[in-house]
Design an enzyme around this catalytic site. Structure first.
Site, PDB file in Angstrom:
ATOM      1  N   TYR A 144    -100.601  76.626  15.141  1.00  0.00           N
ATOM      2  CA  TYR A 144    -101.123  77.314  16.264  1.00  0.00           C
ATOM      3  C   TYR A 144     -99.774  77.977  16.485  1.00  0.00           C
ATOM      4  O   TYR A 144     -99.312  78.985  15.966  1.00  0.00           O
ATOM      5  CB  TYR A 144    -100.695  75.829  17.119  1.00  0.00           C
ATOM      6  CG  TYR A 144    -100.814  76.736  19.100  1.00  0.00           C
ATOM      7  CD1 TYR A 144    -101.916  77.382  19.383  1.00  0.00           C
ATOM      8  CD2 TYR A 144     -99.397  77.926  19.732  1.00  0.00           C
ATOM      9  CE1 TYR A 144    -101.572  77.156  21.001  1.00  0.00           C
ATOM     10  CE2 TYR A 144     -99.100  77.730  20.792  1.00  0.00           C
ATOM     11  CZ  TYR A 144     -99.975  78.123  21.412  1.00  0.00           C
ATOM     12  OH  TYR A 144    -100.359  78.271  22.706  1.00  0.00           O
ATOM     13  N   ASP A 239     -95.332  82.498  10.581  1.00  0.00           N
ATOM     14  CA  ASP A 239     -95.321  82.757  12.595  1.00  0.00           C
ATOM     15  C   ASP A 239     -94.258  82.125  12.225  1.00  0.00           C
ATOM     16  O   ASP A 239     -93.981  80.497  11.836  1.00  0.00           O
ATOM     17  CB  ASP A 239     -96.283  82.256  12.738  1.00  0.00           C
ATOM     18  CG  ASP A 239     -96.266  81.407  14.069  1.00  0.00           C
ATOM     19  OD1 ASP A 239     -94.805  81.945  14.836  1.00  0.00           O
ATOM     20  OD2 ASP A 239     -96.928  81.800  14.714  1.00  0.00           O
ATOM     21  N   LYS A 267     -88.851  81.552  21.217  1.00  0.00           N
ATOM     22  CA  LYS A 267     -87.941  80.330  20.760  1.00  0.00           C
ATOM     23  C   LYS A 267     -86.527  80.396  20.448  1.00  0.00           C
ATOM     24  O   LYS A 267     -86.271  81.158  22.034  1.00  0.00           O
ATOM     25  CB  LYS A 267     -88.513  79.577  20.284  1.00  0.00           C
ATOM     26  CG  LYS A 267     -89.774  78.792  20.735  1.00  0.00           C
ATOM     27  CD  LYS A 267     -90.977  77.907  19.884  1.00  0.00           C
ATOM     28  CE  LYS A 267     -92.072  77.315  20.726  1.00  0.00           C
ATOM     29  NZ  LYS A 267     -93.587  77.443  20.234  1.00  0.00           N
TER      30      LYS A 267
HETATM   31  C1  LIG Z   1     -94.345  77.878  20.622  1.00  0.00           C
HETATM   32  C2  LIG Z   1     -95.047  79.187  19.216  1.00  0.00           C
HETATM   33  C3  LIG Z   1     -96.048  80.247  19.698  1.00  0.00           C
HETATM   34  C4  LIG Z   1     -96.354  80.851  20.736  1.00  0.00           C
HETATM   35  O1  LIG Z   1     -94.838  80.663  21.568  1.00  0.00           O
HETATM   36  P1  LIG Z   1     -95.468  81.514  23.121  1.00  0.00           P
HETATM   37  O2  LIG Z   1     -93.331  81.640  23.568  1.00  0.00           O
HETATM   38  O3  LIG Z   1     -95.594  79.778  23.608  1.00  0.00           O
HETATM   39  O4  LIG Z   1     -96.323  82.434  23.381  1.00  0.00           O
HETATM   40  C5  LIG Z   1     -96.130  80.888  18.886  1.00  0.00           C
HETATM   41  N1  LIG Z   1     -95.988  80.310  17.035  1.00  0.00           N
HETATM   42  C6  LIG Z   1     -95.651  78.965  16.508  1.00  0.00           C
HETATM   43  C7  LIG Z   1     -95.655  78.686  15.746  1.00  0.00           C
HETATM   44  C8  LIG Z   1     -94.506  78.404  18.030  1.00  0.00           C
HETATM   45  O5  LIG Z   1     -94.363  77.230  17.283  1.00  0.00           O
END
Ligand SMILES: *Cc1c(COP(=O)(O)O)cnc(C)c1O
Length: 427
Positions: A144, A239, A267
């Site tokens: 994701y 990511d 995060k």
């Molecule tokens: C949470 C997450 C996102 C999205 O981040 P948001 O701040 O919710 O938009 C993208 N990539 C990964 C791997 C994530 O865990």
């Protein structure tokens, strides 16, 4: 468990907010029942509006690695906010943040702050496309990357548990440009690059998949992808919105010794405030506006209060031994859960990386997305509720990783294992 106030709030919310929540997985659709509403949080604990207390293994989905409401983070926020909430001109904290990120993540020679992980991944693929002049991107099943159009193609996490293989509103013409590979499959990646490598602008991957539970890369897999991308002129994007600063200070790229071309973060670097960032090779990042033609902007990007929260969190996690302790805690929790399940005769296994873990109601090992999907989700859902009743809040989906913080000590782990021993015998 008392839930009158949460129930009232949820009833009101359902009238006004789609599904009653501002992000889908919070609605408990996957596990059933209704969400509880938070009143406050401290350390390893969440407290709801009905007076229940939970050991929290979600940690706001990753940011709260130092525990909730850490005094040093709150102090930094309080000090900073007195000078104003947003300036619309540069401020010193943005430079300090860029220095911190580039120092911790050597693959990032330059970095740009944004407001969410979604924004970071959207921007990173724009850079990959802009820099290569190619249009196709590659992602992996179960990964994701936020809710950008290009990523809502066979996505995992909320999308998968809601049973939407992709989302209405994503143009087929755009989805067509996203190619999807099975994670941890060497040959599938080789084959795809042999066929269309020259058309692929960027390959984006969660180096440890945290959005299809918690799947670790096979030995040499990330290196294999690095080599394919190098050979075909494709931008390799890690990511690390979830893994960055968590599985090691320098993220999965440090843990596995891989240098991606671009990385995305979020995060933890916001410490609980809305933040994202993307960074990488200087020659790529220098093409971002205004130093180059690839456009990307944000009214609140680099917000001083968010920078202060993130920098205070980075200070905490840079303490010597921080990640080693987090890793020990993760092992103690997962080993304890496996032992409790074994005693109860329940087919169960875990996967772990420092500070994050996956729970599966099946025999191990779990190495692929297919393996993860074969977990008994009905049993997970019963376990989730049995734990919640006993004051332990796990991620409300069988396909989300759990998170540990430095505030999860012996007492919290003991409480969790005691709850699990009861819960396993009542499944
Ligand atoms: C949470 C997450 C996102 C999205 O981040 P948001 O701040 O919710 O938009 C993208 N990539 C990964 C791997 C994530 O865990």
């Amino acid at each position: 468990m008392k839930n009158d106030r949460s129930h009232d709030l949820f009833t009101r919310a359902l009238e006004l907010i789609p599904g009653g929540v501002n992000s889908p997985v919070r609605a408990f659709k996957s596990v059933g029942g209704e969400p509880f509403f938070a009143a406050r949080a401290e350390g390893a604990y969440l407290f709801d509006v009905d007076g229940n207390r939970f050991v929290d293994y979600v940690g706001s989905w990753g940011p709260m690695i130092a525990g909730h409401a850490h005094p040093q983070v709150l102090d930094a926020v309080a000090r900073t906010m007195r000078d104003g909430l947003s300036f619309g001109v540069p401020s010193a904290l943005e430079v300090t943040m860029a220095e911190a990120i580039t120092q911790i993540m050597p693959s990032c020679e330059m970095v740009r702050m944004v407001n969410s992980g979604t924004e970071a991944t959207l921007s990173a693929i724009r850079v990959a496309r802009g820099a290569t002049g190619r249009t196709r991107i590659v992602k992996f099943e179960g990964c994701y990357h936020g809710h950008g159009d290009s990523f809502l193609v066979k996505a995992g996490s909320g999308v998968m548990t809601l049973g939407l293989p992709n989302s209405p509103g994503v143009p087929a013409a755009l989805a067509d440009l996203t190619l999807t590979l099975p994670y941890n499959d060497f040959d599938a990646a080789t084959k795809l690059f042999d066929e269309v490598g020259g058309e692929i602008a960027g390959l984006i991957i969660e180096p440890i998949v945290g959005n299809a539970n918690c799947i670790l890369p096979r030995d040499g897999y990330l290196q294999h992808l690095r080599e394919l991308c190098t050979r075909h002129g494709t931008v390799l994007i890690f990511d690390e919105v979830m893994t960055g600063f968590r599985v090691a200070l320098g993220g999965a790229q440090q843990l596995y010794g891989i240098t991606p071309d671009l990385s995305t973060f979020g995060k933890i670097i916001g410490g609980g405030m809305p933040v994202g960032a993307y960074g990488g090779r200087r020659d790529l990042m220098a093409q971002v506006a205004p130093s180059g033609p690839i456009y990307q902007a944000g009214t609140l990007s680099g917000n001083p209060v968010a920078m202060a929260a993130g920098l205070a969190t980075l200070d905490l996690i840079r303490a010597p031994g921080f990640h080693a302790a987090l890793e020990r805690g993760t092992h103690r929790l997962c080993d304890g859960l496996e032992a409790a399940a074994r005693e109860a005769g329940i087919a169960f296994t875990t996967t772990r990386a420092p500070g994050m873990f996956g729970l599966y109601f099946r025999e191990g090992p779990v190495k692929t997305f297919e393996d993860a999907k074969a977990s008994d989700t009905a049993r997970f859902n019963r376990f989730f509720h049995a734990m919640l009743e006993r004051g332990v809040y796990l991620a409300p989906s069988a396909f989300e990783a759990g998170f540990m913080s430095s505030a999860h000590g012996d007492a919290e782990i003991a409480l969790t294992l005691a709850a699990a021993r009861e819960a396993f015998t009542n499944l």
